[in-house]
Design a protein around this motif. Sequence first.
Motif, PDB file in Angstrom:
ATOM      1  N   GLN A 110      43.876  13.446  35.298  1.00 27.99           N
ATOM      2  CA  GLN A 110      44.260  14.596  36.110  1.00 27.99           C
ATOM      3  C   GLN A 110      44.246  14.201  37.580  1.00 27.99           C
ATOM      4  OE1 GLN A 110      42.463  19.100  37.051  1.00 27.99           O
ATOM      5  NE2 GLN A 110      41.624  17.886  35.393  1.00 27.99           N
ATOM      6  N   VAL A 111      45.247  14.618  38.323  1.00 33.06           N
ATOM      7  CA  VAL A 111      45.261  14.399  39.772  1.00 33.06           C
ATOM      8  C   VAL A 111      45.517  15.720  40.476  1.00 33.06           C
ATOM      9  CG1 VAL A 111      46.093  12.028  39.513  1.00 33.06           C
ATOM     10  CG2 VAL A 111      47.720  13.859  39.956  1.00 33.06           C
ATOM     11  N   GLN A 112      45.129  15.757  41.739  1.00 31.86           N
ATOM     12  CA  GLN A 112      45.285  16.971  42.530  1.00 31.86           C
ATOM     13  C   GLN A 112      45.944  16.659  43.862  1.00 31.86           C
ATOM     14  OE1 GLN A 112      41.153  18.177  42.666  1.00 31.86           O
ATOM     15  NE2 GLN A 112      41.332  19.427  40.831  1.00 31.86           N
ATOM     16  N   CYS A 121      42.416   8.043  35.654  1.00 36.46           N
ATOM     17  CA  CYS A 121      43.797   8.327  35.243  1.00 36.46           C
ATOM     18  C   CYS A 121      44.686   7.085  35.291  1.00 36.46           C
ATOM     19  CB  CYS A 121      44.387   9.426  36.136  1.00 36.46           C
ATOM     20  SG  CYS A 121      44.558   8.963  37.868  1.00 36.46           S
ATOM     21  N   ARG A 141      38.130   8.204  39.102  1.00 37.21           N
ATOM     22  CA  ARG A 141      37.917   9.551  39.627  1.00 37.21           C
ATOM     23  C   ARG A 141      37.506   9.486  41.099  1.00 37.21           C
ATOM     24  NH1 ARG A 141      33.628  14.149  37.351  1.00 37.21           N
ATOM     25  NH2 ARG A 141      34.134  15.711  38.948  1.00 37.21           N
ATOM     26  N   VAL A 167      47.043  12.704  47.458  1.00 37.72           N
ATOM     27  CA  VAL A 167      47.040  12.793  46.001  1.00 37.72           C
ATOM     28  C   VAL A 167      45.782  12.076  45.529  1.00 37.72           C
ATOM     29  CG1 VAL A 167      48.263  12.258  43.875  1.00 37.72           C
ATOM     30  CG2 VAL A 167      49.562  12.788  45.950  1.00 37.72           C
ATOM     31  N   VAL A 168      44.868  12.831  44.907  1.00 34.31           N
ATOM     32  CA  VAL A 168      43.547  12.313  44.559  1.00 34.31           C
ATOM     33  C   VAL A 168      43.321  12.408  43.056  1.00 34.31           C
ATOM     34  CG1 VAL A 168      41.064  12.574  44.931  1.00 34.31           C
ATOM     35  CG2 VAL A 168      42.657  13.023  46.806  1.00 34.31           C
ATOM     36  N   ALA A 169      42.727  11.381  42.471  1.00 32.65           N
ATOM     37  CA  ALA A 169      42.405  11.384  41.047  1.00 32.65           C
ATOM     38  C   ALA A 169      41.205  12.293  40.808  1.00 32.65           C
ATOM     39  CB  ALA A 169      42.116   9.970  40.563  1.00 32.65           C
ATOM     40  N   CYS A 194      41.869   7.822  45.998  1.00 30.49           N
ATOM     41  CA  CYS A 194      43.080   8.361  46.624  1.00 30.49           C
ATOM     42  C   CYS A 194      44.282   7.536  46.196  1.00 30.49           C
ATOM     43  CB  CYS A 194      42.924   8.337  48.143  1.00 30.49           C
ATOM     44  SG  CYS A 194      44.259   9.165  49.024  1.00 30.49           S
ATOM     45  N   ILE A 195      45.229   8.179  45.544  1.00 26.66           N
ATOM     46  CA  ILE A 195      46.425   7.489  45.061  1.00 26.66           C
ATOM     47  C   ILE A 195      47.461   7.397  46.175  1.00 26.66           C
ATOM     48  CG2 ILE A 195      48.291   7.549  43.355  1.00 26.66           C
ATOM     49  CD1 ILE A 195      46.393   9.199  41.572  1.00 26.66           C
ATOM     50  N   CYS A 230      43.569   4.505  38.184  1.00 25.08           N
ATOM     51  CA  CYS A 230      42.721   4.971  39.280  1.00 25.08           C
ATOM     52  C   CYS A 230      41.445   5.600  38.737  1.00 25.08           C
ATOM     53  CB  CYS A 230      43.458   5.999  40.144  1.00 25.08           C
ATOM     54  SG  CYS A 230      44.961   5.368  40.910  1.00 25.08           S
ATOM     55  N   LEU A 242      52.296  11.198  35.967  1.00 22.79           N
ATOM     56  CA  LEU A 242      50.936  11.048  35.456  1.00 22.79           C
ATOM     57  C   LEU A 242      50.961  10.797  33.945  1.00 22.79           C
ATOM     58  CD1 LEU A 242      47.958  11.130  36.274  1.00 22.79           C
ATOM     59  CD2 LEU A 242      47.935  13.554  35.681  1.00 22.79           C
TER      60      LEU A 242
END
Length: 224
Positions: A59-61, A105, A38, A99-101, A41-42, A36, A55
Amino acid sequence: MIPITPVLTDCALFEGVADDDLSSLLHCLGAKHITCARGECIMAEGTPARHVGVLLSGQVQLVRTDYYGNRSILLNIRPGQLFAESFACVGTEHLPVSVVAAENCEALLLDCRRVLTSCCSACAFHSRIIHNLLQIMAHKNLALHRKTLITSGRTTREKLMTYLLMQAKEAGQADFTIPFDRQGLADYLGVDRSGLSAEMSKLKKEGVLDFYRSDFRLLRPPED
C-alpha cells in the motif's frame, strides 16, 4: 524479465491488452521494477514527475506535508492502482506531494514519455493505454472530489461520519473495514488524532457505531 501477475493483468491501465502481449508492452514503456520498505519515500515532494507508478503489492499513500510538518493523506493506493500519473502527464517539475510506502510494497515505474508517445514500431497498444489512462485519471478526480466533501465538514464528528457513511454505502452493508489505522485516518480527515479518538469514543457510547481497530459497524444514524 518482469513477471506477469494477476495484479498486472487486472490493472485498469492494461485493459484490452492480451496477456501474451503484456511483457513486450512493459518493455516498450521502459518499466522498472522496485521494492520499498514501509515508510520509504518512493517519490519525494519537490522532485520532477517523470514516471507513472503501478502498485503491485502493499500500500502507498500520497502525502502532503505543510511547513510545520503536519501530514495530510490525499489518496490511499492499493495493488493494481496507479500513482503520480496526473503529475507525470503534466510534466510537473516539482511534485506537490510525496508518494510514501504505507506497507512493504512492490511497484512498476513506467516512463511517462513512452506511455504518451507512440514507439517507432507504432505499437498498437499505445492508443489503448492512453484511453485507459484518461479514464483512470477521471476516476481519481472523482476520488479527490469525494475527499473534498468529507473534509469540508465543520467538525471532526461531521468529517468522520461523512467518511464512514460513504464507506458503508460503498461496502453495501453496515459492517466494513477502512484502509487506515488511527493515525492514517486522522491524517486523511485532516484532524488531530487525540480529538478523533475522543469523538469516536463518544459515538460508541451514544450507540451510533462500534469499532475495533480498522473494522467498523454502523448501528444507527447520529443525532443532530
